[in-house]
Write an enzyme that holds these catalytic residues in place. Structure first.
Site, PDB file in Angstrom:
ATOM      1  N   ASP A  45       0.838  -1.197   0.000  1.00 33.88           N
ATOM      2  CA  ASP A  45       0.000   0.000   0.000  1.00 33.88           C
ATOM      3  C   ASP A  45       0.874   1.247   0.000  1.00 33.88           C
ATOM      4  OD1 ASP A  45      -2.969   1.077   0.901  1.00 33.88           O
ATOM      5  OD2 ASP A  45      -1.362   2.259   1.803  1.00 33.88           O
ATOM      6  N   TYR A  50       2.600   9.952  -0.079  1.00 32.37           N
ATOM      7  CA  TYR A  50       3.772   9.384   0.586  1.00 32.37           C
ATOM      8  C   TYR A  50       5.065   9.741  -0.146  1.00 32.37           C
ATOM      9  CZ  TYR A  50       0.271   6.290   2.778  1.00 32.37           C
ATOM     10  OH  TYR A  50      -0.808   5.775   3.436  1.00 32.37           O
ATOM     11  N   LYS A  75      -3.070   5.919  -3.940  1.00 30.10           N
ATOM     12  CA  LYS A  75      -4.180   6.803  -3.600  1.00 30.10           C
ATOM     13  C   LYS A  75      -4.064   8.137  -4.333  1.00 30.10           C
ATOM     14  CE  LYS A  75      -3.779   4.830   1.032  1.00 30.10           C
ATOM     15  NZ  LYS A  75      -2.396   4.329   0.901  1.00 30.10           N
ATOM     16  N   HIS A 108      -7.750   9.467  -1.371  1.00 34.32           N
ATOM     17  CA  HIS A 108      -7.063   9.450  -0.073  1.00 34.32           C
ATOM     18  C   HIS A 108      -7.897  10.078   1.043  1.00 34.32           C
ATOM     19  CE1 HIS A 108      -2.701   9.323   1.662  1.00 34.32           C
ATOM     20  NE2 HIS A 108      -3.580   8.789   2.483  1.00 34.32           N
TER      21      HIS A 108
END
Length: 287
Positions: A45, A50, A75, A108
């Site tokens: 994931d 990120y 996401k 997200h």
């Protein structure tokens, strides 16, 4: 645990245990993914936010396991709140990952992070983003589409106008924070719930009552936390870059009794997530 899966509403199978990569940079994420895959993980994931999709993609492509045997989630950035912005972000993710498709793509957050859980709910904007997700799904760029951090009315907003129903909702769910009504609502609507930070971002590890119960089972607090979410029917996404922790996190071949499950459901709500408490998902506010 690595071979155990749930089946999404469209028939796609998703491994019950995945590797979270939040707070890992490209280099760290690449190494973590390679280590996890070598241990047996098949579910990873990540997210645009990120900023490690390049590293994750490199590891996916070079880990030696056929692409079709791996399940990758990313996401759409919380700030992408139009059809065009979402479409562009999807293409950017595919480019950074260096992959032809993603297994799961999720929004997200229902709101940009700076406005998380504030008055503006972005209902109409999220419908536009969802249209872009549906188009990517039809084009074969993603195998499944879903949501993250969506409350019940956020989910209902999508269900009211969508052509393809959301297949997952990824939420904060752990001992000390179990959104039972939201989980039940999603499950009734055939939406699989995924648990991020299932070990409470480490905030649960020193909890005396939880630790005592883990000791009774002869397991770690982390294992108890992960098994708890699994028995609620959730996917778990523990984040770690430590191979030893990866192995331990997947050793979940035990069962928590019904009585102990009820006890864990009623553990007092965790308020302090340590140095990361400022993140919106933990109740903080970005500045």
């Amino acid at each position: 645990m690595f071979t155990e899966t749930y089946k999404l509403s469209n028939g796609v199978e998703i491994p019950k245990v995945g590797l979270g990569t939040w707070l890992l940079n490209d280099e760290q994420a690449a190494q973590a993914v390679r280590d996890a895959v070598s241990i047996g993980y098949r579910h990873v994931d990540t997210a645009q936010a990120y900023q490690n999709e390049v590293g994750v993609g490199q590891a996916i492509r070079s880990c030696g396991v056929p692409r079709e045997e791996l399940f990758l989630t990313t996401k759409v950035a919380a700030e992408a709140k139009s059809y065009d912005a979402a479409r562009q972000s999807i293409e950017e993710s595919l480019d950074k990952l260096g992959l032809e498709y993603m297994d799961l793509l999720i929004i997200h957050s229902p709101q940009p992070w700076m406005e998380f859980r504030e008055e503006n709910r972005y209902f109409e904007e999220n419908k536009e983003v969802w249209k872009a997700m549906e188009d990517a799904y039809r084009a074969g760029k993603v195998k499944a589409i879903g949501l993250s951090n969506f409350l019940q009315d956020d989910v209902e907003n999508i269900l009211a106008s969508c052509e393809i129903k959301p297949m997952v909702n990824q939420v904060l769910a752990h001992i000390g924070n179990t959104p039972s009504e939201l989980i039940e609502f999603c499950q009734k609507n055939d939406i699989l719930v995924e648990a991020y930070s299932p070990i409470a971002h480490g905030a649960i590890l020193d909890h005396a009552e939880v630790k005592a119960m883990a000791d009774q089972y002869g397991i770690s607090v982390a294992q108890l936390c992960l098994r708890y979410d699994l028995q609620l029917g959730l996917v778990v996404l523990p984040k770690t870059a430590n191979p030893d922790h990866m192995r331990i996190n997947a050793e979940l071949d035990f069962v928590i009794s019904d009585t102990d499950m009820e006890t864990l459901k009623n553990v007092e709500t965790i308020q302090n997530y340590g140095e990361h408490s400022f993140f919106p998902v933990f109740g903080g506010k970005l500045k």
